[in-house]
Every structure is written in structure tokens, then in C-alpha cells.
Design a protein around this motif. Sequence first.
Motif, PDB file in Angstrom:
ATOM      1  N   GLY A  33      36.426  14.384 100.018  1.00  0.00           N
ATOM      2  CA  GLY A  33      35.213  14.269 100.815  1.00  0.00           C
ATOM      3  C   GLY A  33      34.030  13.866  99.969  1.00  0.00           C
ATOM      4  N   THR A  34      32.930  13.604 100.634  1.00  0.00           N
ATOM      5  CA  THR A  34      31.708  13.249  99.933  1.00  0.00           C
ATOM      6  C   THR A  34      31.034  14.495  99.360  1.00  0.00           C
ATOM      7  OG1 THR A  34      31.426  11.416 101.486  1.00  0.00           O
ATOM      8  CG2 THR A  34      29.530  11.985 100.149  1.00  0.00           C
ATOM      9  N   PHE A  35      31.163  15.621 100.078  1.00  0.00           N
ATOM     10  CA  PHE A  35      30.568  16.894  99.649  1.00  0.00           C
ATOM     11  C   PHE A  35      29.082  16.722  99.365  1.00  0.00           C
ATOM     12  CE2 PHE A  35      35.082  17.273  98.197  1.00  0.00           C
ATOM     13  CZ  PHE A  35      35.476  18.182  99.167  1.00  0.00           C
ATOM     14  N   ASN A  36      28.374  16.334 100.415  1.00  0.00           N
ATOM     15  CA  ASN A  36      26.962  15.979 100.300  1.00  0.00           C
ATOM     16  C   ASN A  36      26.102  16.778 101.287  1.00  0.00           C
ATOM     17  OD1 ASN A  36      24.698  14.463  99.466  1.00  0.00           O
ATOM     18  ND2 ASN A  36      24.969  12.992 101.124  1.00  0.00           N
ATOM     19  N   PRO A  37      26.023  18.124 101.123  1.00  0.00           N
ATOM     20  CA  PRO A  37      26.582  18.955 100.064  1.00  0.00           C
ATOM     21  C   PRO A  37      27.853  19.673 100.533  1.00  0.00           C
ATOM     22  CG  PRO A  37      24.972  20.230 101.260  1.00  0.00           C
ATOM     23  CD  PRO A  37      25.025  18.872 101.953  1.00  0.00           C
ATOM     24  N   PRO A  38      28.573  20.346  99.598  1.00  0.00           N
ATOM     25  CA  PRO A  38      29.687  21.207 100.009  1.00  0.00           C
ATOM     26  C   PRO A  38      29.120  22.436 100.723  1.00  0.00           C
ATOM     27  CG  PRO A  38      29.236  21.481  97.670  1.00  0.00           C
ATOM     28  CD  PRO A  38      28.373  20.350  98.148  1.00  0.00           C
ATOM     29  N   ILE A  40      30.088  26.130 103.406  1.00  0.00           N
ATOM     30  CA  ILE A  40      31.082  27.198 103.567  1.00  0.00           C
ATOM     31  C   ILE A  40      32.255  26.760 104.435  1.00  0.00           C
ATOM     32  CG2 ILE A  40      29.429  29.035 103.167  1.00  0.00           C
ATOM     33  CD1 ILE A  40      29.448  29.517 106.235  1.00  0.00           C
ATOM     34  N   GLY A  41      32.036  25.781 105.304  1.00  0.00           N
ATOM     35  CA  GLY A  41      33.140  25.267 106.114  1.00  0.00           C
ATOM     36  C   GLY A  41      34.221  24.647 105.248  1.00  0.00           C
ATOM     37  N   HIS A  42      33.817  23.893 104.230  1.00  0.00           N
ATOM     38  CA  HIS A  42      34.779  23.301 103.301  1.00  0.00           C
ATOM     39  C   HIS A  42      35.594  24.390 102.603  1.00  0.00           C
ATOM     40  CE1 HIS A  42      31.697  19.835 103.019  1.00  0.00           C
ATOM     41  NE2 HIS A  42      32.733  19.383 103.703  1.00  0.00           N
ATOM     42  N   LEU A  43      34.902  25.432 102.149  1.00  0.00           N
ATOM     43  CA  LEU A  43      35.575  26.501 101.412  1.00  0.00           C
ATOM     44  C   LEU A  43      36.527  27.277 102.316  1.00  0.00           C
ATOM     45  CD1 LEU A  43      32.562  27.860  99.303  1.00  0.00           C
ATOM     46  CD2 LEU A  43      34.180  26.032  98.752  1.00  0.00           C
ATOM     47  N   MET A  44      36.101  27.541 103.543  1.00  0.00           N
ATOM     48  CA  MET A  44      36.962  28.250 104.493  1.00  0.00           C
ATOM     49  C   MET A  44      38.222  27.447 104.795  1.00  0.00           C
ATOM     50  SD  MET A  44      34.087  29.736 107.143  1.00  0.00           S
ATOM     51  CE  MET A  44      35.322  30.126 108.377  1.00  0.00           C
ATOM     52  N   MET A  45      38.049  26.142 105.025  1.00  0.00           N
ATOM     53  CA  MET A  45      39.193  25.283 105.317  1.00  0.00           C
ATOM     54  C   MET A  45      40.206  25.326 104.177  1.00  0.00           C
ATOM     55  SD  MET A  45      37.293  21.901 106.873  1.00  0.00           S
ATOM     56  CE  MET A  45      38.728  20.876 106.529  1.00  0.00           C
ATOM     57  N   ALA A  46      39.718  25.149 102.964  1.00  0.00           N
ATOM     58  CA  ALA A  46      40.603  25.105 101.803  1.00  0.00           C
ATOM     59  C   ALA A  46      41.294  26.438 101.577  1.00  0.00           C
ATOM     60  CB  ALA A  46      39.811  24.697 100.566  1.00  0.00           C
ATOM     61  N   ASP A  47      40.552  27.519 101.713  1.00  0.00           N
ATOM     62  CA  ASP A  47      41.124  28.838 101.466  1.00  0.00           C
ATOM     63  C   ASP A  47      42.167  29.200 102.515  1.00  0.00           C
ATOM     64  OD1 ASP A  47      40.873  31.405  99.840  1.00  0.00           O
ATOM     65  OD2 ASP A  47      40.581  32.161 101.871  1.00  0.00           O
ATOM     66  N   GLN A  48      41.876  28.929 103.777  1.00  0.00           N
ATOM     67  CA  GLN A  48      42.828  29.234 104.840  1.00  0.00           C
ATOM     68  C   GLN A  48      44.103  28.410 104.683  1.00  0.00           C
ATOM     69  OE1 GLN A  48      42.749  31.538 107.411  1.00  0.00           O
ATOM     70  NE2 GLN A  48      40.948  32.366 106.374  1.00  0.00           N
ATOM     71  N   ALA A  49      43.950  27.129 104.373  1.00  0.00           N
ATOM     72  CA  ALA A  49      45.122  26.272 104.187  1.00  0.00           C
ATOM     73  C   ALA A  49      45.953  26.750 103.004  1.00  0.00           C
ATOM     74  CB  ALA A  49      44.690  24.821 103.972  1.00  0.00           C
ATOM     75  N   ALA A  50      45.282  27.078 101.903  1.00  0.00           N
ATOM     76  CA  ALA A  50      45.994  27.524 100.706  1.00  0.00           C
ATOM     77  C   ALA A  50      46.795  28.783 100.966  1.00  0.00           C
ATOM     78  CB  ALA A  50      45.001  27.753  99.563  1.00  0.00           C
ATOM     79  N   LYS A  85      31.359  21.999  91.782  1.00  0.00           N
ATOM     80  CA  LYS A  85      31.704  22.895  90.677  1.00  0.00           C
ATOM     81  C   LYS A  85      31.155  24.292  90.924  1.00  0.00           C
ATOM     82  CE  LYS A  85      30.908  23.527  85.719  1.00  0.00           C
ATOM     83  NZ  LYS A  85      30.190  23.025  84.521  1.00  0.00           N
ATOM     84  N   ARG A  86      29.902  24.370  91.357  1.00  0.00           N
ATOM     85  CA  ARG A  86      29.286  25.675  91.627  1.00  0.00           C
ATOM     86  C   ARG A  86      29.906  26.344  92.846  1.00  0.00           C
ATOM     87  NH1 ARG A  86      22.899  25.704  90.165  1.00  0.00           N
ATOM     88  NH2 ARG A  86      22.993  24.458  88.245  1.00  0.00           N
ATOM     89  N   ALA A  87      30.228  25.541  93.851  1.00  0.00           N
ATOM     90  CA  ALA A  87      30.747  26.100  95.095  1.00  0.00           C
ATOM     91  C   ALA A  87      32.116  26.754  94.919  1.00  0.00           C
ATOM     92  CB  ALA A  87      30.831  25.004  96.166  1.00  0.00           C
ATOM     93  N   ILE A 193      18.981  27.587 104.524  1.00  0.00           N
ATOM     94  CA  ILE A 193      20.403  27.216 104.515  1.00  0.00           C
ATOM     95  C   ILE A 193      21.235  28.362 103.949  1.00  0.00           C
ATOM     96  CG2 ILE A 193      20.032  24.725 104.444  1.00  0.00           C
ATOM     97  CD1 ILE A 193      20.541  24.822 101.423  1.00  0.00           C
ATOM     98  N   ARG A 194      20.650  29.535 103.900  1.00  0.00           N
ATOM     99  CA  ARG A 194      21.371  30.714 103.442  1.00  0.00           C
ATOM    100  C   ARG A 194      22.565  30.965 104.360  1.00  0.00           C
ATOM    101  NH1 ARG A 194      18.604  36.639 102.183  1.00  0.00           N
ATOM    102  NH2 ARG A 194      20.272  37.413 100.799  1.00  0.00           N
ATOM    103  N   TYR A 195      23.710  31.244 103.760  1.00  0.00           N
ATOM    104  CA  TYR A 195      24.985  31.473 104.443  1.00  0.00           C
ATOM    105  C   TYR A 195      25.613  30.196 104.989  1.00  0.00           C
ATOM    106  CZ  TYR A 195      23.129  36.231 104.259  1.00  0.00           C
ATOM    107  OH  TYR A 195      22.576  37.410 103.831  1.00  0.00           O
ATOM    108  N   LEU A 196      24.924  29.068 104.895  1.00  0.00           N
ATOM    109  CA  LEU A 196      25.530  27.793 105.280  1.00  0.00           C
ATOM    110  C   LEU A 196      26.231  27.157 104.089  1.00  0.00           C
ATOM    111  CD1 LEU A 196      22.723  26.191 107.505  1.00  0.00           C
ATOM    112  CD2 LEU A 196      24.576  27.745 108.169  1.00  0.00           C
ATOM    113  N   VAL A 197      25.672  27.393 102.922  1.00  0.00           N
ATOM    114  CA  VAL A 197      26.263  26.918 101.668  1.00  0.00           C
ATOM    115  C   VAL A 197      26.305  28.096 100.704  1.00  0.00           C
ATOM    116  CG1 VAL A 197      25.362  24.577 102.000  1.00  0.00           C
ATOM    117  CG2 VAL A 197      24.048  26.229 100.652  1.00  0.00           C
TER     118      VAL A 197
END
Length: 213
Positions: A33-38, A40-50, A85-87, A193-197
Motif C-alpha cells: 500500500g501507499t501508507f499515506n499514512p498507515p 489502525i485499520g492497516h494494523l488490524m487487518m494484518a494482525d487478524q490475517a496473521a 516503521k513506527r506503526a 487523529i488520536r486512536y485513528l493512527v
Amino acid sequence: MQNTTLKQTTIQTAPDELVAVNGQRPQVGIMGGTFNPPHIGHLMMADQAANQLGLDYVVFMPDANPPHVDHKETIPAIQRVEMVKRAIAANPLFKLSLAEIDRGGISYTYDTIVTLKQQHPEIDYYLIIGGDMVDYLPTWHRIDDLVQLVQIVGVERPGYSKQTPYPVLWVDAPTIALSSTQVRQKVQQGCSIRYLVPEAVADYIEEEGLYHE
């Protein structure tokens, strides 16, 4: 000069350390993805899939130039990489790859998967995408060839159908109607944007003055 700086921030993936256990091939997820910006949705997707698919890890792979049909403006790769990297720093299942950025040009997923499989034929790859991107699959570069090389994993998103002519493995994950576009809009509007990223990403956005114009 930019590539040198980027490489210094890379979290190294380690496919050579993965070996077959009880005859099972290593399983690795790819989150592009572009991750502009990354967010919590990205992190949730990856973690659930993993976790649901028992993946050894998920590689976050920022693109150089997205091949979207609808053109999307983005910020320099070095800033997107730093945010990713930070996310992902707190999750040992997550790693960062600069494969597409180092290659440059249009980041076609087919080219990326072909390269990965040539380098590590012993690994089974799972391409993790949101339900909104499943709708775009018919427009993807060499999609009919791509689905022969990698298992596509779809993560449900509100308002998007699961119907597709392609072999998509759906993951049952909490649905969240959040996009990078919405995060950028919140910043432009002066909203929180607290809790969004992740907090570290929000801090970086503030430090660098991103998305205010």
C-alpha cells in the motif's frame, strides 16, 4: 541519497531463517500500500490475517508509485517508510520491506510477487488486501497470472461486497470504516487523529507538519 537513508530505517525481513516444520512450508503475508499514512485499520487487518491464518509474519511493503486507476497524490517515500516503521514497531509479527521502493517505477504487485517467489520459492505468500481493493482486482496488472502465484486474502470492509470472480480467501475481522484519506482530511481540518493512527505516527505527522495543506 534518498535510498541510502531509507535503507538505514529498514526492519530487515529474515526469510532465510524460516524453515519447513513438520513438512509445513513457511507462510508469509504481504501487506502492500501507499501508507499515506498507515492507520489502525492497516494494523488490524494484518494482525487478524496473521493470527487467523497462522502466518509466520506479515511484511508491510510501501509502494514507490501506486498503479491506481484513480490517481492519488502522496508524500515522499522516506516519510511514508518512517511512519510504517513506527506503526509496526510494537508487533513482532510485523516487518518492513523496501522492495518496491528500491525497485522504483510503478509498483505492480505481479512483478513483486514474481521476484519474491524467485528469491524464496520455499515460502507460500498471502497477499492481504481490504474489501474495497477486491473490487479493483479486475483492473490489476496481470491479475489472472497473479492469482496463480499467490493466495489473495480479503478483509471485509463496510459497504463492499464479498462477491468476486477471483479466488479470494476472506478473513473475518472487525470492520472499521477508516481510510488514509480520512486521516489526512482530519489533519487538514485541525481535528484529532488520536486512536485513528498509532501514537508514534500521530507524533511524526505533527513533527513533520504533514497533511496541513
